[in-house]
Design a protein around this motif. Structure first.
Motif, mmCIF file in Angstrom:
data_model
loop_
_atom_site.group_PDB
_atom_site.id
_atom_site.type_symbol
_atom_site.label_atom_id
_atom_site.label_comp_id
_atom_site.label_asym_id
_atom_site.label_seq_id
_atom_site.Cartn_x
_atom_site.Cartn_y
_atom_site.Cartn_z
ATOM 1 N N ARG A 13 0.831 -1.211 0.000
ATOM 2 C CA ARG A 13 0.000 0.000 0.000
ATOM 3 C C ARG A 13 0.864 1.260 0.000
ATOM 4 O O ARG A 13 0.543 2.230 -0.682
ATOM 5 N N ARG A 56 2.389 1.671 -3.409
ATOM 6 C CA ARG A 56 1.358 2.153 -4.335
ATOM 7 C C ARG A 56 1.065 3.628 -4.105
ATOM 8 O O ARG A 56 0.911 4.410 -5.050
ATOM 9 N N PHE A 57 0.986 4.027 -2.842
ATOM 10 C CA PHE A 57 0.747 5.429 -2.496
ATOM 11 C C PHE A 57 1.798 6.332 -3.146
ATOM 12 O O PHE A 57 1.461 7.311 -3.813
ATOM 13 N N ARG A 69 3.788 5.685 -5.642
ATOM 14 C CA ARG A 69 3.690 5.612 -7.106
ATOM 15 C C ARG A 69 2.572 6.513 -7.617
ATOM 16 O O ARG A 69 2.739 7.248 -8.586
ATOM 17 N N ILE A 70 1.411 6.472 -6.961
ATOM 18 C CA ILE A 70 0.262 7.265 -7.409
ATOM 19 C C ILE A 70 0.518 8.761 -7.211
ATOM 20 O O ILE A 70 0.263 9.561 -8.109
ATOM 21 N N VAL A 71 1.005 9.152 -6.051
ATOM 22 C CA VAL A 71 1.161 10.573 -5.732
ATOM 23 C C VAL A 71 2.310 11.220 -6.505
ATOM 24 O O VAL A 71 2.177 12.342 -6.982
ATOM 25 N N SER A 105 4.877 9.212 -8.617
ATOM 26 C CA SER A 105 5.591 8.302 -9.541
ATOM 27 C C SER A 105 6.934 7.857 -8.974
ATOM 28 O O SER A 105 7.925 7.757 -9.691
ATOM 29 N N LEU A 161 -7.399 10.069 -2.061
ATOM 30 C CA LEU A 161 -6.612 8.887 -2.429
ATOM 31 C C LEU A 161 -6.888 7.714 -1.504
ATOM 32 O O LEU A 161 -6.876 6.556 -1.929
ATOM 33 N N GLU A 176 -9.226 4.817 -2.159
ATOM 34 C CA GLU A 176 -8.742 3.769 -3.061
ATOM 35 C C GLU A 176 -7.647 2.909 -2.409
ATOM 36 O O GLU A 176 -7.639 1.695 -2.553
ATOM 37 N N ILE A 177 -6.734 3.546 -1.679
ATOM 38 C CA ILE A 177 -5.549 2.842 -1.160
ATOM 39 C C ILE A 177 -5.766 2.268 0.240
ATOM 40 O O ILE A 177 -5.172 1.266 0.607
#
Length: 177
Positions: free
Chosen positions: A21, A24-25, A27-29, A31, A90, A93-94
């Protein structure tokens, strides 16, 4: 409690999900690809910055003659508030909030924590996390894997901002005296 402490208390499956998680956080916020060493740094960052904010909240509460920390005592700037809102969007989703709730330490202070502060700490930690991720991109727009040097720069930037805030509050208090 730090991520390392949380990890040792969780079953391996839960630990792997928590790490995934956080990866992923970031990566999403921003990259960014973070690793386990980065997660230790991240844990240190969140706990230190929460402590800094709580110390300022304590000073505000004491200056106003109160014995309980309330959300309005926290020095939440417009930018940090926007980062908190971004985190909340966010997080649907996460689902990091429960992990941040365990991660975010409540250091012992001279004043007691109000219930509303306790409830808000995971979201504030999330907002600090969003701000941190964006700071990496400001330092190095093409960054994919943060190095120790990138982490040091981020820590220094956040330390400088809080120190300026602290100095400003001290100067204002002296002028009012």
């Amino acid at each position: 409690m730090m991520i390392a402490a949380v990890q040792s208390n969780q079953p391996l499956t839960s630990h792997v999900m928590s790490v995934a998680r956080f990866e992923r956080f970031f990566r999403i916020v921003a990259s960014l690809d973070v690793d386990k060493q980065d997660l230790k740094r991240y844990s240190d960052f969140v706990n230190q910055k929460l402590y800094d904010l709580l110390l300022r909240a304590q000073a505000a509460a004491k200056a106003n003659g109160r014995v309980l920390l309330e959300p309005f005592d926290l020095p939440i700037t417009k930018g940090l508030q926007e980062c908190i809102h971004e985190f909340e969007r966010l997080d649907e989703e996460i689902e990091l909030r429960p992990i941040l709730d365990r991660l975010a330490t409540r250091p012992p202070l001279d004043l007691a924590y109000g219930e509303d502060i306790e409830t808000r700490l995971p979201d504030i930690a999330g907002g600090l996390s969003v701000a941190l991720a964006h700071t990496f991109n400001i330092i190095d727009p093409g960054l994919k894997n943060p190095s120790s040097e990138h982490w040091r720069k981020c820590f220094r930037i956040f330390d400088l901002l809080l120190q300026l805030r602290e100095r400003q509050s001290s100067q204002t208090s002296r002028r009012l005296s």
